[in-house]
Scaffold this motif. Sequence first.
Motif, PDB file in Angstrom:
ATOM      1  N   ARG A 487     -10.203 -94.840-111.306  1.00 47.03           N
ATOM      2  CA  ARG A 487     -10.889 -95.633-110.288  1.00 47.03           C
ATOM      3  C   ARG A 487     -10.722 -97.124-110.559  1.00 47.03           C
ATOM      4  O   ARG A 487     -10.488 -97.910-109.627  1.00 47.03           O
ATOM      5  N   PHE A 676     -13.729 -96.310-103.737  1.00 44.36           N
ATOM      6  CA  PHE A 676     -14.571 -95.165-104.070  1.00 44.36           C
ATOM      7  C   PHE A 676     -13.779 -94.017-104.703  1.00 44.36           C
ATOM      8  O   PHE A 676     -14.335 -92.959-104.979  1.00 44.36           O
ATOM      9  N   ASP A 679     -15.127 -91.766-107.487  1.00 45.57           N
ATOM     10  CA  ASP A 679     -16.549 -92.096-107.572  1.00 45.57           C
ATOM     11  C   ASP A 679     -17.363 -91.150-106.688  1.00 45.57           C
ATOM     12  O   ASP A 679     -18.114 -90.331-107.162  1.00 45.57           O
ATOM     13  N   ARG A 680     -17.195 -91.295-105.372  1.00 43.40           N
ATOM     14  CA  ARG A 680     -17.865 -90.399-104.436  1.00 43.40           C
ATOM     15  C   ARG A 680     -17.013 -90.276-103.171  1.00 43.40           C
ATOM     16  O   ARG A 680     -16.315 -91.224-102.805  1.00 43.40           O
ATOM     17  N   GLN A 902     -17.862-104.033-102.004  1.00 42.08           N
ATOM     18  CA  GLN A 902     -17.885-102.664-102.520  1.00 42.08           C
ATOM     19  C   GLN A 902     -18.704-102.565-103.801  1.00 42.08           C
ATOM     20  O   GLN A 902     -19.367-101.571-104.044  1.00 42.08           O
ATOM     21  N   SER A 903     -18.640-103.623-104.620  1.00 39.90           N
ATOM     22  CA  SER A 903     -19.400-103.606-105.870  1.00 39.90           C
ATOM     23  C   SER A 903     -20.904-103.582-105.588  1.00 39.90           C
ATOM     24  O   SER A 903     -21.658-102.804-106.187  1.00 39.90           O
ATOM     25  N   ARG A 906     -21.728-100.087-103.980  1.00 38.03           N
ATOM     26  CA  ARG A 906     -21.699 -98.951-104.904  1.00 38.03           C
ATOM     27  C   ARG A 906     -22.879 -98.978-105.872  1.00 38.03           C
ATOM     28  O   ARG A 906     -23.456 -97.941-106.203  1.00 38.03           O
ATOM     29  N   LYS A 907     -23.241-100.169-106.339  1.00 39.20           N
ATOM     30  CA  LYS A 907     -24.418-100.265-107.218  1.00 39.20           C
ATOM     31  C   LYS A 907     -25.688 -99.829-106.483  1.00 39.20           C
ATOM     32  O   LYS A 907     -26.555 -99.154-107.049  1.00 39.20           O
ATOM     33  N   ASP A 910     -25.702 -96.040-106.170  1.00 41.75           N
ATOM     34  CA  ASP A 910     -26.075 -95.417-107.441  1.00 41.75           C
ATOM     35  C   ASP A 910     -27.582 -95.507-107.677  1.00 41.75           C
ATOM     36  O   ASP A 910     -28.220 -94.560-108.139  1.00 41.75           O
TER      37      ASP A 910
END
Length: 917
Positions: A487, A676, A679-680, A902-903, A906-907, A910
């Motif tokens: 990733r 991603f 990741d997912r 995206q950062s 994604r955080k 999560d």
Amino acid sequence: MTTAISSTRTIADLLLRAAENHPGSGLLHPRGDAGPDGSWLQPYPELVDEARRILTGLRVRGLAPRDNVVLLLERPQEFLPAFWACLLGGFVPVPMAPLGGDPERWAAQLGHVNTLLDRPLVVTTETLAAELPRVDGLDVTPLSGLYATEPAAAPHEAGPDDTALLVLTSGSTGNSKAVRLTHANLLASMAGKNGHHRLGPDDVSLNWVSFDHVAALLECHLLPLYAGATQLHVEAAVVLGEPLEFLRLISRHGVTMTFTPNFLLGLLNAAADRLEETGPVDLSRLRHIISGGEAVVRTTGETFLHRFAAHGLRPDALWPAFGMTETCAGSIYSQTFPAFDQGQEFANLGTPVEGLRLRVVDEHDRELGPGETGELQLIGPMITPGYHNNEQATRDAFTADGWFRSGDLGRLDDGRLTLVGRSKDSVIVNGVNYFSHDIETVLEQLDGVARSYVAAFPTRAPGSDTEQLVVAFHPETADGDELALYRVLSAVRSGVVMHWGFRPALILPLPKDAFPKTSLGKIQRALMRKRLEAGAYRDTTDAVADLVLRRLGGYTAPEGDTERILAGIYAEMFDTDPEKLSATANFFDLGGTSLDILRLRSLVAQRLGAHGLQIITVLTAPTVRELAARLGEDAGAERPYDPIVPMQVVGDKTPLFCVHPGVGEVLVFVNLAKYFVGDRPFYALRARGFNPGEKPFESFEEMVSTYVDAIRATQPHGPYAVAGYSYGGAVAFEIAKVLEAQGERVDFVGSFNLPPHIKYRMNELDFVETAANLAFFLALIDKKQSLDLPGQLRHLTREEQLAHFIGLAPPARLAELDLTLEKFTAWATLADGLTDLGRTYVPSGSVRTMSVFYAIPLRGTKEDWLDNELSRWDEHCPDVRYLDVPGEHYTLMGPHHVAVFQSVLRKELDRALGDAG
């Protein structure tokens, strides 16, 4: 030939002299009326008159001699008259190119330039003026408003040592320097250049490079002007869109001199067989092509001369050259290529122009002997006196005895220069200089990349037409976690592609002790390059290649001609060995972006004769095998509607479902989904009505219900994660309500820059407004046109409105999108239907949790947008989190912002889903 240069004192005198002595010469513009070849000539006397009329406008604004004027003008027929208006008035022109699609970086650069240049006037077009980010104190005026009826009176009498021109270097954002070039520098340079070029009034030059590049302005404009020659200027897109047009223009206009970096020669070599598709090409008038900006690969240059010899190209027509902004562009030329370069990988650069002296020195500025390698230093009347408002940079640029430090490493053999590298930290790809620090700064922001352990440096494979980028980094992933490492590798690659438009040749995940550092902590990039080229990282490159192959599903041999041709296309696009490219290779896992889809469509049409490949087909059938099967299907066959578009399906975390914006299409999510990987899973929801026979949704409720059914067919039970971009934010909210009413958990509901009450915005959008937004979204028109055109076109019928948008669109863009009036009409009608559904939407009820991502709105300030519009989500959710993301409404997922977005996203996923792992 022209009169002696001693008869002139300033650069303005060159234009006035050309107008008087060579009134039949001038600027050739390739578009417009008149001329059997589709061009029209603006004689030098007319250029003088136009410049003087602009000068009147500049003087009315109160400008005084020596004031700086930034020229943010991309078209030659706009830039050149404004440039000469400045010089005739004694003002100092500063060419500048816009940074499209990145408002924060653009604003930072404009703010820096505004301070550095003492609050200059910025002259631009009305279109660009409307798109400029807000910068305090920036004085902007459109060029169209400067034209006066009467030309200005006598020009200003500048002194030889006055600054004639400031050229911005391509440094880091907010770190550009402004190189001072005086009238004396430029006049000495022109005299020296023409000692080699020998141009005269009968010559014709060609330029396709933008004017913020010093070679375009000096080599291809001032030099022909100095000689009284005619000059043809075209925009860069003309050549970059179809490289063979470079040679066709040379033939069509009888060009005798031009300029290009080496990378274009490689593109021309590859396309040579197609040269005469549009008619015969005659290159016999072409005396020389100056090639600079990057090293000339000997085999590339020789191949170029050989391939096009049959069209009249001279065997000595290619002149490798060296020059910098600080040396007034080209100042060293080789007129003996390739005879003096046999056995060498790169062409030598020849000898300096008259008045310029060279030396090669060691680290203590002691001169070295012939054949010894050291830093190249130069001295002569064409060398800059320094940098505007930057005394420290000026001191650093010169030795104690007055020699200019080039930053390039080279040697002198019999007085002929050969460069062997750079002491400056940069990479030159396709003639463009990219600074290592800029690349490293962006990549350090990515999750899984250790701060201060990123190195960007060049390499060049033997025979390659240009340098290539290597990125070394230390991954912050657990030992043995291949999925996490894959990733991060994908994110690094995507980060470079998104920001700079090309792929790294190598990405090296290395331990921290593999990064050699100085006592001050600076990574020694040059040493890492030496280690790479000595084979020190071979185990790492092999391990990365093996990991990527396994993550792509191993190797399955392509079967049949269609699969083999597609595999070859994928291999070519992603610099992969075609013998190792599997039939199961996924276009997006290989690194494909939304822009790459357009190139894929073109190659598929060329090599398989399959015209009209739809973007959605690539999205839903991205592997070689799947795409080959779809290409073999009946083009007219109807496929059942499925709103789910799997953008990427690798990863064990809760899937994310993202709803389309108001245009109904999901292409906007392609670049986001790439981050991603591993990741997912990432699924996009596409509106109904794009495919033949599909009936658009008749109500908001029907759309929501259809999407809920599709989501549950893909993921039967929660917890769920749903989000929507713009219009899709309201849809995602309604989807979450339905899922929760069905007893399912929805742990993440995301709105990308949309408030709950959308009907007010929807009511503003009648059909022509919606069509204009769609046209802007597709880059058929610019931002200013999207704002101005609805009012101008509202009195027309829908058919006439849509035809007007298509008529304004660049033909190349329509070809890329395979967009016809019929297809655009269908898309605009679908988007208008979605808008109509939103006009009746009133939010009600609530969901358990929400995350609202906010960017610069379409109008007003970010603060007002958050406080007065987005905050109304509090009425529909007891737990709303508001997350600030960079960019504007239309660019928050664009190339320059997607890595940060995206950062943040994604955080937040999560956190909300508790599956950070």
